[in-house]
Design a protein around this motif. Structure first.
Motif, mmCIF file in Angstrom:
data_model
loop_
_atom_site.group_PDB
_atom_site.id
_atom_site.type_symbol
_atom_site.label_atom_id
_atom_site.label_comp_id
_atom_site.label_asym_id
_atom_site.label_seq_id
_atom_site.Cartn_x
_atom_site.Cartn_y
_atom_site.Cartn_z
ATOM 1 N N ILE A 161 36.383 -36.564 -44.333
ATOM 2 C CA ILE A 161 37.617 -36.282 -43.590
ATOM 3 C C ILE A 161 38.065 -37.501 -42.785
ATOM 4 N N LEU A 162 37.108 -38.137 -42.093
ATOM 5 C CA LEU A 162 37.435 -39.316 -41.283
ATOM 6 C C LEU A 162 37.979 -40.452 -42.138
ATOM 7 N N ASN A 163 37.370 -40.669 -43.281
ATOM 8 C CA ASN A 163 37.807 -41.773 -44.137
ATOM 9 C C ASN A 163 39.107 -41.456 -44.866
ATOM 10 N N PHE A 164 39.363 -40.195 -45.113
ATOM 11 C CA PHE A 164 40.661 -39.831 -45.684
ATOM 12 C C PHE A 164 41.767 -40.128 -44.670
ATOM 13 N N ALA A 165 41.489 -39.833 -43.391
ATOM 14 C CA ALA A 165 42.462 -40.104 -42.334
ATOM 15 C C ALA A 165 42.741 -41.604 -42.208
ATOM 16 N N THR A 166 41.672 -42.431 -42.241
ATOM 17 C CA THR A 166 41.872 -43.877 -42.140
ATOM 18 C C THR A 166 42.535 -44.435 -43.397
ATOM 19 N N LEU A 167 42.275 -43.822 -44.553
ATOM 20 C CA LEU A 167 42.939 -44.254 -45.790
ATOM 21 C C LEU A 167 44.447 -44.039 -45.689
#
Length: 262
Positions: A10-16
């Motif tokens: 979830i965190l990396n999807f947000a930063t992506l």
């Protein structure tokens, strides 16, 4: 799938998603830039956006698809980023520890001396002053003073000028120049100051005191304030990164345990 893997995903999807407007901003700057200063920003912004994109993809695929080696690369990059950010934060506090504006009796503004600031920062600024100077001229840092051409002396002396305006847009107080308007000053008939900036002042709006040491000192004071704010924000960001890194380590352990069970 474990909670830590979901959270990392979830965190990396947000930063992506966040990286896409960063890249778009860099491309827009490269197309719209009208000055050298604006063009200077486009490449770093694009590089930052691509870096965030690649790291986010590595973390997203590594956690959600259980690709252990990719998650290991992600954690390695995160560790290096935390280390780099920590070193920069400490360095920023060290180099901004020295220097402050000097209060002048009967004046609302302060004046700035180049020798009061960090030697490392002074070398960086003086070594690149040609480009910095053109950026200051393009940014119209003295524009507010030019608009107020009818300001009486008493009101001008009470102005709360920024460090850049005080250093670049008027002569130093010890030059004893006679005020005509905010950017128009008459040299004293009997100069007594040994300040080299006194000879560099010009009433030309494209020159003013842009070549003065006081202008460099004003910029350094501005940099000092900005770096301190960045360092304070970095502390919060570091805590966030450490939490994400810890969760990522849990996800990595889940991936490894899952492969061992198989």
């Amino acid at each position: 799938m474990r909670v830590s893997n979901n959270l990392v995903g979830i965190l990396n999807f947000a930063t992506l998603v966040l990286s896409l407007p960063i890249i778009a901003t860099g491309i827009w700057l490269s197309k719209q830039a009208g000055t050298e200063c604006e063009r200077f920003l486009d490449t770093p912004v694009i590089v930052l956006g691509v870096f965030v994109l690649l790291v986010s993809i590595a973390g997203l695929v590594g956690s959600c698809c259980r690709v252990t080696w990719l998650l290991w690369v992600y954690l390695l990059v995160m560790f290096l980023l935390i280390l780099l950010l920590f070193c920069f934060t400490v360095f920023a506090f060290v180099v901004t520890n020295k220097g402050a504006g000097q209060a002048i009796s009967g004046r609302g503004y302060k004046e700035y001396r180049l020798g009061d600031y960090s030697n490392w920062l002074r070398k960086r600024v003086t070594g690149n002053w040609g480009k910095i100077r053109s950026c200051l001229v393009d940014s119209k840092v003295c524009q507010k003073l030019l608009v107020s051409a009818s300001t009486p002396p008493v009101d001008f002396y009470e102005e709360r000028l920024s460090s850049l305006q005080s250093g670049c847009c008027k002569p130093s107080n010890d030059c004893n120049y006679q005020y005509v308007s905010p950017t128009n000053w008459t040299p004293s008939a009997t100069p007594t100051s040994q300040n080299p900036d006194c000879a560099k002042w010009s009433n030309d709006v494209n020159k003013l005191c842009y070549d003065c040491d006081s202008c460099k000192a004003g910029l350094l004071d501005n940099i000092k304030s900005d770096w301190k704010r960045v360092a304070e924000i970095n502390i919060v960001f570091l805590v966030f990164l450490v939490i994400v890194y810890t969760v990522g380590c849990c996800a990595f352990r889940n991936n490894r345990d899952g492969h061992s069970w198989k």
